[in-house]
Write a protein that holds these residues in place. Structure first.
Motif, PDB file in Angstrom:
ATOM      1  N   GLU A   1      -3.431   5.755 -17.127  1.00 53.29           N
ATOM      2  CA  GLU A   1      -3.011   5.566 -15.842  1.00 53.29           C
ATOM      3  C   GLU A   1      -1.561   4.994 -15.940  1.00 53.29           C
ATOM      4  O   GLU A   1      -0.855   5.693 -15.186  1.00 53.29           O
TER       5      GLU A   1
ATOM      6  N   LYS B   1       0.826  -1.219   0.126  1.00 47.40           N
ATOM      7  CA  LYS B   1       0.009   0.193  -0.078  1.00 47.40           C
ATOM      8  C   LYS B   1       0.997   1.235  -0.065  1.00 47.40           C
ATOM      9  O   LYS B   1       0.281   2.273  -0.386  1.00 47.40           O
TER      10      LYS B   1
ATOM     11  N   ASP C   1      -0.962  -1.823  -8.007  1.00 52.13           N
ATOM     12  CA  ASP C   1      -2.208  -1.212  -7.685  1.00 52.13           C
ATOM     13  C   ASP C   1      -3.454  -2.147  -7.934  1.00 52.13           C
ATOM     14  O   ASP C   1      -4.623  -1.975  -7.308  1.00 52.13           O
ATOM     15  N   THR C   2      -3.433  -2.623  -9.175  1.00 45.95           N
ATOM     16  CA  THR C   2      -4.580  -3.545  -9.802  1.00 45.95           C
ATOM     17  C   THR C   2      -4.751  -4.660  -8.571  1.00 45.95           C
ATOM     18  O   THR C   2      -5.952  -4.962  -8.272  1.00 45.95           O
TER      19      THR C   2
ATOM     20  N   LEU D   1      -4.092  -4.592  -5.240  1.00 49.91           N
ATOM     21  CA  LEU D   1      -4.837  -4.220  -4.156  1.00 49.91           C
ATOM     22  C   LEU D   1      -6.114  -3.786  -4.360  1.00 49.91           C
ATOM     23  O   LEU D   1      -7.027  -3.833  -3.500  1.00 49.91           O
ATOM     24  N   ARG D   2      -6.397  -3.223  -5.375  1.00 49.50           N
ATOM     25  CA  ARG D   2      -7.755  -2.933  -5.664  1.00 49.50           C
ATOM     26  C   ARG D   2      -8.711  -4.316  -5.972  1.00 49.50           C
ATOM     27  O   ARG D   2     -10.001  -4.185  -5.537  1.00 49.50           O
ATOM     28  N   GLU D   3      -8.232  -5.328  -6.534  1.00 55.44           N
ATOM     29  CA  GLU D   3      -9.152  -6.307  -6.913  1.00 55.44           C
ATOM     30  C   GLU D   3      -8.911  -7.484  -5.990  1.00 55.44           C
ATOM     31  O   GLU D   3      -9.811  -8.346  -5.811  1.00 55.44           O
ATOM     32  N   ARG D   4      -7.632  -7.455  -5.348  1.00 61.24           N
ATOM     33  CA  ARG D   4      -7.496  -8.911  -4.892  1.00 61.24           C
ATOM     34  C   ARG D   4      -6.465  -8.774  -3.585  1.00 61.24           C
ATOM     35  O   ARG D   4      -5.301  -9.169  -3.527  1.00 61.24           O
ATOM     36  N   PRO D   5      -6.591  -7.875  -2.809  1.00 58.08           N
ATOM     37  CA  PRO D   5      -5.802  -7.420  -1.744  1.00 58.08           C
ATOM     38  C   PRO D   5      -5.313  -8.554  -0.802  1.00 58.08           C
ATOM     39  O   PRO D   5      -4.293  -8.466  -0.154  1.00 58.08           O
TER      40      PRO D   5
ATOM     41  N   GLU E   1       1.732   7.055 -14.857  1.00 62.07           N
ATOM     42  CA  GLU E   1       2.868   6.380 -14.001  1.00 62.07           C
ATOM     43  C   GLU E   1       4.267   6.782 -14.449  1.00 62.07           C
ATOM     44  O   GLU E   1       5.011   6.971 -13.869  1.00 62.07           O
TER      45      GLU E   1
ATOM     46  N   CYS F   1      -2.522  -7.373 -16.648  1.00 57.38           N
ATOM     47  CA  CYS F   1      -2.734  -5.765 -16.020  1.00 57.38           C
ATOM     48  C   CYS F   1      -2.239  -5.085 -17.184  1.00 57.38           C
ATOM     49  O   CYS F   1      -1.503  -5.296 -17.943  1.00 57.38           O
TER      50      CYS F   1
END
Length: 799
Positions: free
Chosen positions: A598, A475, A555-556, A558-562, A602, A589
């Motif tokens: 996005e 995070k 990021d992906t 953490l957003r979908e499968r933390p 980055e 991804c």
């Protein structure tokens, strides 16, 4: 009698081609060893002299003793052979990625010479032992030793820079040695500083070394003429007569200018033997055009003479003197085009000879004439022929001025080595001083400082980073990454500066005379006083798009499968061996190069932050380091030491090349890739960057080479360089291309007699042309992979 009165342009060309074959038959190089042996002896003879004078007197002795030759096909005297060893890894067919250990051993070059004649193993070992114990070796070893745990796995790397500079030969060509010696004497008389008086004396002595060289060649040419007949006799008499005048006096025509230039270059290279990699010529068309114009020499004759100059830059059987850059074209301050007749004569010389060295680069701008694009068509669309690097003057003027280059100096920017922009005769950029591996730093952060490759503890543990769980670490990955990166960069900078102090022990008074030294009285390598108008140190930054893609993948997740944070890090450590599903998930991804906002944002943010970090660091003279996003095949070597990364890239696979997407990740074609590329903050990249397009020639339907050149302008150069979508941003300023396909190169490998009957098939490998057939399998595979046809598919192509 002039050479152009003895031979036709075709006869001069035939001599050049025979001269190249003569050079390519040379499979051993010992001159550098003999020069170092002479220097070893002179260290004792002149031990009580100031260092600069000892070095200068040594150069005179080398010029007196070094064996010289004039072959049957020489039109000009001079050679680079005695400055180089057979050692450059990337053009060595036996090269392997896992064998590369950098250039940190000051005696490694002695492994490149085998006993021959009276050069015995005992003699080689004696000289090697001497240089293993001298002050340079001690200081260089001390620079590398404290950071060995970082360099051995390529977290970063440092090197002592030898070449990578662009001398300004114009004054010495025009005025001659005797005039310049008088200028030096006047500056010496005007100063009360004893150190400067000594240095002026050293510069004057090195000018004598140049005259000794010319005198020896004059005597040899005279002797050759005595034993020759007909045109051959006249040719050597012409050579001897010219050597009586140049370089002692200013050149009066193109023949004399080339002859003087070659001996200046030979002297400059011998001053830094062994292996003064990447000295570059600068704007050769501007250097030589005044001499062509004096006699209004026609294009064919000028090209024929210039072909011999190109041959000079090729050393022995593999053209070992690499990354020597020669540039043509460009604009002045007001935007006026500066292309001239010599520009086109150089085009003819390059195309007909098709040699591995020197690299041809071309400056483009909004007012570049269509004629230049038309004439480039033959380079891009003739299979197996060299292709020039392209530089955008309009953008580079902005970039360089924003970083402190005076406006009047901008037209004199040229390219050193592969792609580094420097001001000719005024800029010691130490361009390859340091090398940074962004994905390796990310790996160490993610794995608590432990290498995925060796298991060694290199960086901080997770607890030392302040995190107890992988989820919390992910995070906060950007904050932690940049903090740790700053630590590694500080370590890198400290060692890089120490490496610069080591090479500074080898003063270069002859080179310095063409780098502002006559005005300053200071060696260009001096680490306490600045001898050149501009000075900096380079940092080549690796893995930009791999890092951007990795941050987006995190990021992906953490957003979908933390809940899978631990699972992902386990999969990376295991190189995805037992978690194919996680591997596939990360591969899917979003990736840089597909015009996805996005990801492009980055990559831009990374480049801005890393560039600012690098530029905030100071070199040995308190000047900024210069961010350079170039990876001259080091994307292979450094990738070999990086474990699996969150973008789905597997352990030991290559990193992305320069600022390009990782091969295979940009599938939307050239238009999408350009749109991503244009988001990058090129204004921050004053050290340079690399970008490569592998383009299928089948996309170009025009009938003639000239028409295809204009089509290339319309489809590639204008959209990339001159499409002003945002006046506040700086456009891209560098590109090289290979106009071929993976299938074509595979055919060349499978049936070289059919597809490369001459045994030569030239391709680009960053800042050098190479014979594709000479390369090691690993480098051949890299070139084929990076052609990546889906990333450069043009609209309407069916992709």
């Amino acid at each position: 009698m002039k050479i152009t009165e003895i031979y036709s342009p075709q006869e001069i060309t035939d001599l050049a081609k025979n001269r190249f074959q003569e050079e390519r038959s040379l499979d051993h190089l010992e001159g550098w060893f003999l020069a170092r042996e002479i220097a070893m002896r002179c260290d004792k003879i002149y031990k009580n002299e100031p260092d600069c004078i000892r070095i200068a007197k040594t150069q005179v002795e080398i010029m007196k003793e070094i064996p010289l030759t004039l072959g049957e096909y020489h039109v000009f005297a001079g050679t680079q052979d005695d400055a180089f060893a057979r050692s450059y890894a990337l053009i060595n067919p036996s090269f392997t990625v896992n064998s590369f250990a950098g250039y940190c051993d000051p005696t490694a070059v002695f492994g490149d010479i085998a006993p021959i004649g009276d050069i015995t193993k005992k003699r080689i070992d004696h000289v090697k032992d001497y240089y293993a114990k001298n002050e340079f070796a001690k200081v260089l070893t001390a620079a590398y030793k404290p950071v060995e745990k970082y360099t051995k796995e390529a977290v970063f790397f440092i090197e002592q820079v030898t070449g990578h500079v662009i001398p300004d030969v114009r004054h010495l060509l025009e005025k001659g040695v005797l005039y310049v010696k008088q200028e030096i004497a006047e500056h010496q008389e005007a100063t009360d500083d004893q150190n400067k008086k000594d240095y002026y004396e050293a510069m004057s002595i090195t000018m004598d070394a140049l005259l000794v060289l010319a005198g020896r060649y004059e005597a040899m040419a005279t002797e050759k003429a005595k034993h020759s007949e007909g045109k051959t006799k006249e040719r050597f008499l012409c050579m001897a007569e010219s050597l009586k005048r140049v370089p002692a006096e200013g050149a009066s025509d193109l023949y004399e200018a080339i002859q003087s230039f070659l001996l200046i270059w030979q002297t400059m290279c011998l001053e830094q033997t062994p292996n003064p990699f990447a000295f570059s010529v600068g704007n050769a068309d501007r250097i030589f055009e005044p001499y062509r114009a004096k006699e209004n020499l026609d294009r064919d004759t000028a090209a024929a003479l210039l072909k011999h100059m190109l041959v000079f830059f090729n050393v022995a059987d593999r053209s070992w003197a690499i990354s020597q850059n020669l540039i043509i074209g460009g604009r002045d301050i007001d935007g006026k085009d500066m292309t001239n007749p010599t520009s086109y004569a150089l085009f003819d010389a390059y195309f007909d000879m098709n040699l591995p060295q020197p690299i041809l680069s071309v400056k483009l701008h909004k007012n570049t004439p269509d004629k230049l694009y038309e004439e480039m068509g033959r380079f891009f669309f003739t299979p197996g022929v060299l292709t020039p690097s392209l530089f955008n003057d309009d953008a580079l003027f902005e970039v360089l001025e924003a970083h402190g280059t005076d406006r009047e100096d901008l037209p004199d920017y040229s390219v050193a080595g592969c792609q580094e922009p420097l001001i000719m005769g005024k800029d010691n950029g130490n361009t390859t001083n340091s090398w940074l591996n962004l994905p390796k730093v990310l790996e160490l952060v993610l794995q608590g400082g432990k290498s995925e490759i060796t298991g060694d503890q290199i960086g901080k543990t997770k607890e030392e980073l302040g995190y107890s769980s992988n989820l919390e670490l992910l995070k906060n990955i950007r904050e932690v990454f940049y903090k740790e990166l700053d630590y590694y960069v500080d370590e890198m900078v400290s060692s890089a500066n120490n490496a610069s102090r080591a090479i500074g022990l080898y003063q270069v008074p002859f080179l310095s005379s063409m780098m502002g030294g006559i005005e300053t009285g200071i060696d260009m390598r001096d680490t306490k006083q600045q001898g050149t108008k501009y000075n900096g140190s380079g940092c080549l930054i690796h893995g930009l798009s791999v890092l951007a893609d990795s941050f987006i993948a995190i990021d992906t997740l953490l957003r979908e499968r933390p809940e899978d944070a631990d699972k992902m890090l386990d999969a990376l450590r295991d190189n995805f061996e037992h978690d194919k599903e996680m591997h596939q998930y990360l591969l899917e991804c979003d990736k840089f190069g597909n015009n996805i906002e996005e990801v492009d944002k980055e990559a831009k943010e990374i480049a801005e932050k890393v560039s600012a970090m690098i530029a905030s660091k100071k070199n040995y003279l308190d000047n900024p380091f210069r961010p350079d996003y170039a990876t001259p095949s080091t994307h292979l070597m450094y990738g070999h030491w990086v474990g699996a990364t969150p973008d789905g890239r597997k352990a030991r696979e290559m990193l992305n090349y320069g600022v390009d997407p990782l091969y295979g990740e940009a599938s939307g074609g050239l238009g999408m890739r350009m749109l991503s590329n244009r988001q990058l903050p090129f204004r921050t990249m004053n050290g340079g960057y690399a970008s490569h397009f592998g383009i299928n020639p089948g996309y170009f339907k025009s009938m003639t080479m000239e028409e295809k050149g204009l089509e290339f302008k319309k489809k590639v150069f204008t959209p990339l360089f001159f499409n002003s979508y945002d006046e506040k941003e700086v456009s891209p300023f560098y590109l090289y291309v290979n106009v071929t396909t993976p299938d074509m190169l595979l055919k060349v490998l499978e049936n070289p007699k059919k597809y490369a009957p001459s045994g030569v098939y030239i391709v680009r490998i960053h800042g050098t042309f190479v014979n594709f057939l000479d390369l090691s399998p690993e480098i051949q595979e890299d070139i084929i992979k990076r052609l990546d046809p889906n990333s450069t598919a043009l609209s309407g192509s069916g992709h």
